[in-house]
Design an enzyme around this catalytic site. Structure first.
Site, PDB file in Angstrom:
ATOM      1  N   ASP B  95     -13.853  -1.891  -2.392  1.00  0.00           N
ATOM      2  CA  ASP B  95     -13.266  -0.715  -1.768  1.00  0.00           C
ATOM      3  C   ASP B  95     -14.388   0.291  -1.505  1.00  0.00           C
ATOM      4  O   ASP B  95     -15.535   0.086  -1.901  1.00  0.00           O
ATOM      5  CB  ASP B  95     -12.140  -0.141  -2.620  1.00  0.00           C
ATOM      6  CG  ASP B  95     -12.627   0.359  -3.961  1.00  0.00           C
ATOM      7  OD1 ASP B  95     -13.853   0.446  -4.171  1.00  0.00           O
ATOM      8  OD2 ASP B  95     -11.785   0.654  -4.825  1.00  0.00           O
ATOM      9  N   SER B  96     -14.052   1.383  -0.852  1.00  0.00           N
ATOM     10  CA  SER B  96     -15.104   2.300  -0.411  1.00  0.00           C
ATOM     11  C   SER B  96     -15.453   3.337  -1.468  1.00  0.00           C
ATOM     12  O   SER B  96     -16.429   4.062  -1.325  1.00  0.00           O
ATOM     13  CB  SER B  96     -14.644   3.036   0.841  1.00  0.00           C
ATOM     14  OG  SER B  96     -13.592   3.926   0.513  1.00  0.00           O
ATOM     15  N   GLY B  97     -14.639   3.439  -2.491  1.00  0.00           N
ATOM     16  CA  GLY B  97     -14.853   4.474  -3.500  1.00  0.00           C
ATOM     17  C   GLY B  97     -14.101   5.752  -3.196  1.00  0.00           C
ATOM     18  O   GLY B  97     -13.939   6.589  -4.086  1.00  0.00           O
ATOM     19  N   GLY B  98     -13.641   5.907  -1.982  1.00  0.00           N
ATOM     20  CA  GLY B  98     -12.960   7.143  -1.598  1.00  0.00           C
ATOM     21  C   GLY B  98     -11.706   7.376  -2.416  1.00  0.00           C
ATOM     22  O   GLY B  98     -11.460   8.475  -2.926  1.00  0.00           O
ATOM     23  N   GLY B 218      -3.334   4.507   2.104  1.00  0.00           N
ATOM     24  CA  GLY B 218      -2.415   5.625   1.919  1.00  0.00           C
ATOM     25  C   GLY B 218      -0.992   5.222   1.608  1.00  0.00           C
ATOM     26  O   GLY B 218      -0.075   6.018   1.811  1.00  0.00           O
ATOM     27  N   ASP B 268      -3.896  -6.305  -2.733  1.00  0.00           N
ATOM     28  CA  ASP B 268      -4.448  -6.118  -4.070  1.00  0.00           C
ATOM     29  C   ASP B 268      -3.548  -5.142  -4.795  1.00  0.00           C
ATOM     30  O   ASP B 268      -2.922  -4.277  -4.172  1.00  0.00           O
ATOM     31  CB  ASP B 268      -5.866  -5.543  -4.030  1.00  0.00           C
ATOM     32  CG  ASP B 268      -5.845  -4.038  -3.782  1.00  0.00           C
ATOM     33  OD1 ASP B 268      -5.533  -3.621  -2.644  1.00  0.00           O
ATOM     34  OD2 ASP B 268      -6.092  -3.259  -4.726  1.00  0.00           O
ATOM     35  N   CYS B 306       7.707 -21.864 -14.717  1.00  0.00           N
ATOM     36  CA  CYS B 306       6.286 -21.560 -14.478  1.00  0.00           C
ATOM     37  C   CYS B 306       5.405 -22.687 -14.998  1.00  0.00           C
ATOM     38  O   CYS B 306       5.615 -23.207 -16.095  1.00  0.00           O
ATOM     39  CB  CYS B 306       5.946 -20.244 -15.173  1.00  0.00           C
ATOM     40  SG  CYS B 306       4.236 -19.731 -14.983  1.00  0.00           S
ATOM     41  N   CYS B 308       2.084 -22.309 -15.470  1.00  0.00           N
ATOM     42  CA  CYS B 308       0.802 -21.740 -15.881  1.00  0.00           C
ATOM     43  C   CYS B 308       0.403 -22.267 -17.256  1.00  0.00           C
ATOM     44  O   CYS B 308       1.244 -22.769 -18.009  1.00  0.00           O
ATOM     45  CB  CYS B 308       0.858 -20.216 -15.876  1.00  0.00           C
ATOM     46  SG  CYS B 308       1.504 -19.483 -17.389  1.00  0.00           S
ATOM     47  N   CYS B 311       2.618 -20.764 -20.139  1.00  0.00           N
ATOM     48  CA  CYS B 311       3.996 -21.279 -20.265  1.00  0.00           C
ATOM     49  C   CYS B 311       4.005 -22.743 -20.697  1.00  0.00           C
ATOM     50  O   CYS B 311       4.974 -23.211 -21.293  1.00  0.00           O
ATOM     51  CB  CYS B 311       4.754 -21.091 -18.955  1.00  0.00           C
ATOM     52  SG  CYS B 311       5.175 -19.351 -18.670  1.00  0.00           S
ATOM     53  N   HIS B 337      -0.868 -15.414 -17.284  1.00  0.00           N
ATOM     54  CA  HIS B 337       0.480 -15.691 -16.788  1.00  0.00           C
ATOM     55  C   HIS B 337       0.809 -14.868 -15.542  1.00  0.00           C
ATOM     56  O   HIS B 337       1.259 -15.406 -14.531  1.00  0.00           O
ATOM     57  CB  HIS B 337       1.527 -15.436 -17.873  1.00  0.00           C
ATOM     58  CG  HIS B 337       2.919 -15.482 -17.338  1.00  0.00           C
ATOM     59  ND1 HIS B 337       3.606 -16.664 -17.156  1.00  0.00           N
ATOM     60  CD2 HIS B 337       3.741 -14.509 -16.871  1.00  0.00           C
ATOM     61  CE1 HIS B 337       4.791 -16.410 -16.612  1.00  0.00           C
ATOM     62  NE2 HIS B 337       4.899 -15.103 -16.431  1.00  0.00           N
TER      63      HIS B 337
END
Lengths: 395, 395
Positions: B95-98, B218, B268, B306, B308, B311, B337
């Site tokens: 990310d830009s840090g903003g 935003g 994300d 699941c 995973c 599980c 998980h």
């Protein structure tokens, strides 16, 4: 299930008392000498069972006191025992809870019957006796059950040590009479503090009872490393040569190679896992504190001689960053590295015994660590009871 | 190195705007729609790179603000860039840090030049500008660099949003003019708050500049989930269809399947990792709080559907025990998980698009989650800026 408990000696080093053995348990074999990672509350902190398997460990230690308090042995029993509960299919040794009761409980009263104490978690009043300890360990279903013993800190006045020896024999007999689960082996524990005569007496009384294996208890409980070693040196030869010898709660890598030379087969200690979380890493030449600013941009692995997954992939700079940033991964990677160091040391020790050159291996290791020896000694906590031999409590 | 940045669309769902695509980067390809785990400080909390690979992730997000403050981008650059520093060989978006400057810094002043702020770590006075953000991201060597934007929380007065739109375009142009490293792609970010006209204006201005991909910024900054979705619904169609669309910092599993239907490709959010550490687990039917006493002796896995590694091996009782005991392994297993749930959801979404049945998949998921929807909504933090869209800060 690979059968009942047994122990066989595969080879003996010509230049020392070191032996190369194999323990068989219902949950697989353990090549000895072996180190057991400490899994206090049903988990070796930060490690999955797969991690421990891939590091090569064949047995872990569980803490009876901690598990009885939380989640309670009845929960573990209903869920199929400790192996199934923690997802670990290999062998488990459980301590008797005596050590933790004496070192962690807020308030305690010891009588010949057992120990009354207040839980360090919620202050509730509880008691631990040989019968109760055997009952808990049966519910947990460990492969190796430890007899309930009375383990005083050092230094202690001689009457206290004398009393502990007497009580340990009394409790060993009661532990011996308890009914265990199928396939569970029972180890007796020798006490006697730093008194040669009392060590001799305790070894005689405990071995006379006849156990599947024997432990040297009451070391790493506040005394110096030299004194611990002296106690082991006089106790180990008094244990039956055809049974496994477990040195409880000790020690540093330097301790381990010395104690193997004296004929000890099994070890446990919280040092590799606890130090990892505090940023202290074991290396082939000594210790390294990863938090030091000199490592901020150091591209080298922690230990150039180490083949662990951490040294293969990460720099000191990255590990320092994780530590400084308080990241979970710091504890995980440091623990992986330290446990690998311990597993690798024991692999090398076993190979040296098989090759009949353990004495040389020992000299070589002593030379490597000479410079660092003082540091290791001074890093030993003043109250060894809580910091080395006990359960691995801190997160 | 698998080549320069590119994006191709493999198939489009007939019943929605969902698309199945593939991003190529110098560090491998990313099958889209894709979720990016948040690796705030050069680590996705508690996960090793191998863990993330085995879960199937092809890209992670790194936080420019956090890494610039600690260990500093110059350290990372000297150590070979962020991929090498954190031992992750697949793609990275930074990310830009903003966003973090605006949400985390203790004190800040925004002007057209950039943001002056005090570090949340040591209070030192720093500044972030488009040029500085590009410089940091170049040092980190990420595959996808984000333009520096001005991202106001919601609700904000219209003049503040208008200013943010103007400034975001100004900063996007300056980000666009900066020199990046070889192979680095640059994404522009659309702002505009909850104002349709401003969203339209921002999308026009940003796309006119020409970027390798576009992000909807935003959202998930304090507003309701319904409003976030409405904003995405009106913004996504205004972005070039032949470029990847990244929806920043959002959201729940229910959000993801809805937003895929609107044509978003990359996501994300800290929810799966942060909730894991707080004991909240995502399942195929909703959420489960593993700390509840009803699970104390529950032998079932978290989610019977699941596959995973958690599980497959551990009971709810064990996971609850680890949580209650404050064990590190609790955070690790819960994170494994939850991230598996997110990865699996995206795999299913991709398969549904390929099969031309994404609309049915969406209906099916909506039905599953209907009962749990209210719970998910109310669990949304009041200040989304810090709790959903930001870096994953808590240990």
């Amino acid at each position: 299930m690979s059968g009942a408990f047994s122990f066989g000696i595969l080879s003996i080093d010509p230049g020392s008392a070191a032996r190369r053995g194999r323990i068989t348990t219902p949950h697989g074999t353990i090549e000895t000498p072996a180190f057991m990672p400490v899994g206090t509350a049903g988990t070796v902190k930060g490690m999955t069972p797969e991690d421990l398997e891939s590091l090569g460990f064949e047995i872990v230690l569980g803490n009876t006191y901690h598990l009885a308090l939380r989640p309670g042995e009845e929960v573990v029993r209903r869920l199929g025992g400790l192996h199934r509960f923690m997802g670990w299919e290999r062998a488990i040794l459980t301590d008797s809870g005596g050590f933790q009761v004496l070192s962690l409980a807020d308030l305690r009263t010891i009588t010949d019957e057992g120990v009354s104490f207040r839980s360090h978690l919620d202050g509730s009043l509880l008691s631990m006796t040989p019968e109760r300890s055997m009952q808990i360990q049966t519910s947990l279903g460990s492969d190796i059950v430890m007899a309930f013993d009375d383990c005083p800190a050092l230094p202690s006045p001689r009457p206290r040590i004398l009393e502990a020896v007497r009580r340990t024999s009394l409790w060993a007999r009661r532990s011996r009479e308890a009914l265990l689960g199928p396939g569970q082996a029972l180890f007796g524990i020798v006490q006697g503090g730093d008194d040669p005569a009392l060590r001799e007496q305790s070894a005689e009384e405990i071995t006379a009872l006849g156990f599947d294996g024997y432990a040297i208890g009451g070391v790493s409980v506040g005394e110096s490393a030299d004194l611990s070693r002296a106690v082991v040196a006089l106790t180990a030869p008094r244990l039956p040569p055809d049974r496994p010898r477990y040195l409880m709660g000790m020690g540093t890598p330097a301790d381990l190679v010395e104690m193997v030379a004296l004929g000890c087969d099994l070890f446990d200690c919280v040092l590799p896992t606890r130090n990892a979380r505090n940023g202290t890493l074991f290396t082939s030449t000594g210790r390294l504190s990863i938090k030091r600013s000199e490592f901020a941009a150091d591209p080298r692995p922690v230990d150039g001689e180490c083949s662990c997954p951490v040294c293969r992939r990460f720099s000191r700079a990255y590990l320092r960053h994780l530590y400084v940033a308080g990241e979970i991964l710091s504890m995980r990677l440091n623990t992986l590295h330290n446990l690998h160091q311990y597993a690798d040391l024991m692999r090398r020790a076993r190979a040296a015994i098989e090759a009949g050159r353990y004495a040389e291996f020992l000299s070589e290791r002593r030379a490597r660590w000479t410079d660092r020896r003082r540091e290791a000694e001074t890093a030993r906590p003043a109250d060894g009871r809580q910091d080395c031999g006990g359960g691995d409590r801190m997160i």
